[in-house]
Design an enzyme around this catalytic site. Structure first.
Site, PDB file in Angstrom:
ATOM      1  N   ASP A 197      21.761  41.146  25.202  1.00  0.00           N
ATOM      2  CA  ASP A 197      23.128  41.470  25.600  1.00  0.00           C
ATOM      3  C   ASP A 197      24.059  40.260  25.639  1.00  0.00           C
ATOM      4  O   ASP A 197      25.276  40.416  25.713  1.00  0.00           O
ATOM      5  CB  ASP A 197      23.136  42.157  26.975  1.00  0.00           C
ATOM      6  CG  ASP A 197      22.594  43.575  26.908  1.00  0.00           C
ATOM      7  OD1 ASP A 197      22.448  44.088  25.792  1.00  0.00           O
ATOM      8  OD2 ASP A 197      22.304  44.150  27.967  1.00  0.00           O
TER       9      ASP A 197
ATOM     10  N   ASP B  60      19.465  43.995  28.798  1.00  0.00           N
ATOM     11  CA  ASP B  60      18.450  43.510  27.872  1.00  0.00           C
ATOM     12  C   ASP B  60      18.806  42.071  27.485  1.00  0.00           C
ATOM     13  O   ASP B  60      19.984  41.710  27.471  1.00  0.00           O
ATOM     14  CB  ASP B  60      18.444  44.419  26.636  1.00  0.00           C
ATOM     15  CG  ASP B  60      17.427  43.991  25.613  1.00  0.00           C
ATOM     16  OD1 ASP B  60      17.821  43.355  24.612  1.00  0.00           O
ATOM     17  OD2 ASP B  60      16.226  44.273  25.816  1.00  0.00           O
TER      18      ASP B  60
ATOM     19  N   ASP C 270      20.744  42.134  41.191  1.00  0.00           N
ATOM     20  CA  ASP C 270      19.920  43.268  41.569  1.00  0.00           C
ATOM     21  C   ASP C 270      20.340  44.534  40.829  1.00  0.00           C
ATOM     22  O   ASP C 270      20.837  45.494  41.438  1.00  0.00           O
ATOM     23  CB  ASP C 270      19.926  43.514  43.082  1.00  0.00           C
ATOM     24  CG  ASP C 270      18.665  44.267  43.512  1.00  0.00           C
ATOM     25  OD1 ASP C 270      17.580  43.919  43.020  1.00  0.00           O
ATOM     26  OD2 ASP C 270      18.759  45.201  44.316  1.00  0.00           O
TER      27      ASP C 270
ATOM     28  N   ARG D 140      20.049  50.133  28.860  1.00  0.00           N
ATOM     29  CA  ARG D 140      20.005  49.293  30.060  1.00  0.00           C
ATOM     30  C   ARG D 140      20.250  47.836  29.667  1.00  0.00           C
ATOM     31  O   ARG D 140      20.431  47.511  28.491  1.00  0.00           O
ATOM     32  CB  ARG D 140      18.643  49.424  30.757  1.00  0.00           C
ATOM     33  CG  ARG D 140      17.471  49.059  29.847  1.00  0.00           C
ATOM     34  CD  ARG D 140      16.218  48.743  30.624  1.00  0.00           C
ATOM     35  NE  ARG D 140      15.053  48.593  29.774  1.00  0.00           N
ATOM     36  CZ  ARG D 140      14.759  47.510  29.065  1.00  0.00           C
ATOM     37  NH1 ARG D 140      15.580  46.470  29.066  1.00  0.00           N
ATOM     38  NH2 ARG D 140      13.666  47.452  28.329  1.00  0.00           N
TER      39      ARG D 140
ATOM     40  N   SER E  66      24.701  46.499  38.838  1.00  0.00           N
ATOM     41  CA  SER E  66      24.819  47.601  37.892  1.00  0.00           C
ATOM     42  C   SER E  66      23.988  47.331  36.655  1.00  0.00           C
ATOM     43  O   SER E  66      24.256  46.389  35.932  1.00  0.00           O
ATOM     44  CB  SER E  66      26.285  47.802  37.493  1.00  0.00           C
ATOM     45  OG  SER E  66      26.406  48.911  36.655  1.00  0.00           O
TER      46      SER E  66
ATOM     47  N   HIS F 224      19.356  44.918  48.894  1.00  0.00           N
ATOM     48  CA  HIS F 224      20.079  45.073  47.633  1.00  0.00           C
ATOM     49  C   HIS F 224      21.223  44.063  47.541  1.00  0.00           C
ATOM     50  O   HIS F 224      21.426  43.418  46.498  1.00  0.00           O
ATOM     51  CB  HIS F 224      20.605  46.507  47.556  1.00  0.00           C
ATOM     52  CG  HIS F 224      21.166  46.891  46.224  1.00  0.00           C
ATOM     53  ND1 HIS F 224      20.533  46.652  45.023  1.00  0.00           N
ATOM     54  CD2 HIS F 224      22.319  47.546  45.898  1.00  0.00           C
ATOM     55  CE1 HIS F 224      21.260  47.131  44.026  1.00  0.00           C
ATOM     56  NE2 HIS F 224      22.351  47.674  44.534  1.00  0.00           N
TER      57      HIS F 224
END
Length: 448
Positions: free
Chosen positions: A194, A191, A175, A189, A152, A245
């Site tokens: 974070d 980064d 992923d 998103r 995610s 994935h």
């Protein structure tokens, strides 16, 4: 292996002996589901039976220990992720910690990907409230919160207050999703800011995953594209769509449960890695190579020296667990009058008859007179004592003359164990597409 209550029949929470991960049907995916976030705690005290917790009821959660959050992603069929039980068990095996499974299946289950993606900020809000209360509790230390973001890219810690951001020690993204997040600004998103250390595994960058680097270190197994052992065509069914994935999860799991350690090589590109240009971290004078998975943060002190502190790392894997590959250099010095271009296949055999093979054919090697070519060979077994070596030279041409490769010296040296004796063979002629088998000897010390 321990039996965990992830796939138990789901009753109402009040009726469950062991709360289980929400299991929904394909019908739920068609009609859509409203968001409901459930936090399920596992510790070594309740290893096989979860406790449902929230910001006002911590249950068995010990705030003086590390806490790892496992967050799943988009669930188009409503079924529980098949890997969650193994991930919880593996984390608790390597360390006595709190493991919190963030079950937002009611919200992630939908056939419309955008509907699930839109709910990720709300999931982060629930986490923010919970972590906020953890940090207010006596005895909480800054290095004891670790967040694992699974599949995610949208649920990131930018939605947490800055007072919390600095206290999250590690964030692992397996992923991270590409669709709807590719090209987004950092605030929307994952980064590097974070967490104190952000590591990312990209295993499907040409389909479901995010292509560009997102963390302090971004790992690209097999270049981040097609993973070995996954179906190559749509005839592979659902595995064709999700195998690449999901491989990121299983690679991470191998760092918790398997006997071998996956080493990665900092590099600008996958091509440079395959051509053996990025292995300097294995020499004693350099920093050690980064490790994939749970122990990736051992490399963060080295990253602090970089500006910016971001690195891409590449490696290859085997088709199935434990996935590890063992790297060797094959140094070939030739004396052909004319330039030869082609691929080399090398096979090793030990005294017990075990064999392992590496095809170095990603691009043609160029062999020139009295010029040494160093080829990176990758084997899925590590043979301690090599009794025999075979070589095959091929130009890839089906028609035309058969060429010969005249070798003055071939040398085999292990990257993983540079202290092992290097093996050589002198004066050898390879006929194209013909396997030549020989017993190696210890290289002359004058030529090491």
């Amino acid at each position: 292996p321990l039996k965990m209550c992830f796939h138990c029949a789901v009753n109402k929470d009040t009726d469950e002996t062991c709360p289980s991960f929400t299991r929904l049907s394909f019908h739920s995916a068609v009609v859509g589901t409203g968001l409901n976030v459930k936090l399920m705690l596992y510790t070594r005290k309740n290893l096989t039976c979860a406790q449902v917790i929230n910001a006002t009821a911590f249950g068995n959660l010990n705030v003086t220990k590390k806490t790892t959050f496992i967050v799943h992603g988009f669930r188009p069929t409503g079924s529980p992720p098949v890997w969650i039980g193994d991930l919880v068990e593996g984390l608790l095996f390597v360390e006595d910690m709190n493991v919190v499974v963030v079950d937002w299946n009611r919200g992630a289950t939908t056939l419309i990907y955008t509907n699930a993606a839109s709910k990720t900020k709300n999931v982060a809000t629930v986490l923010k409230e919970f972590i906020d209360q953890m940090l207010l509790t006596k005895g909480k230390k800054s290095d004891q919160v670790l967040m694992a973001l699974v599949n995610s890219a949208g649920i990131d810690t930018h939605f947490l207050p800055s007072s919390i951001l600095g206290l999250i020690s590690g964030l692992t993204s397996l992923d991270p999703a590409g669709p709807l997040f590719n090209g987004k600004p950092p605030q929307d998103r994952l980064d590097p800011s974070d967490a104190q250390f952000v590591d990312v595994i990209h295993s499907d960058i040409d389909a479901l995953g995010y292509r560009e680097p997102l963390g302090h270190i971004d790992f690209y197994p097999n270049g981040g594209l097609d993973q070995p052992g996954c179906p190559k065509t749509i005839f592979g069914g659902m595995q064709y769509f999700k195998c690449d994935h999901q491989r990121s999860v299983y690679l991470y799991l191998s760092s918790l449960t398997e006997s071998c350690t996956i080493t990665a090589y900092p590099c600008d590109s996958y091509r440079d890695y395959r051509n053996g240009k990025c292995v300097s971290c294995i020499t004693p004078q350099k920093e050690s190579c980064p490790l994939l998975g749970y122990y990736a943060d051992r490399w963060k002190d080295y990253l602090k020296k970089k500006d910016p502190p971001m690195t891409k790392a590449f490696f290859d894997t085997a088709e199935e667990k434990p996935f590890c590959m063992y790297h060797y250099f094959v140094d070939i010095l030739t004396w052909n009058k004319n330039i030869r271009r082609g691929a080399i296949t090398i096979k090793l055999r030990d005294m017990a008859g075990n064999t392992t093979e590496s095809k170095i054919n990603h691009e043609p090697a160029t062999f020139q007179k009295y010029h040494q070519v160093s080829l990176l060979a990758r084997f899925n077994q590590d043979l301690d004592k090599v009794a025999a070596i075979s070589l095959v030279f091929s130009t890839g041409s089906v028609i035309g003359p058969k060429y010969k490769l005249r070798i003055l010296r071939m040398k085999l040296r292990s990257l993983a164990y540079p202290e092992r004796p290097q093996l050589c063979r002198y004066d050898l002629v390879l006929k194209e597409n013909v396997e030549t088998v020989f017993q190696p000897i210890l290289c002359s010390k004058l030529q090491m």
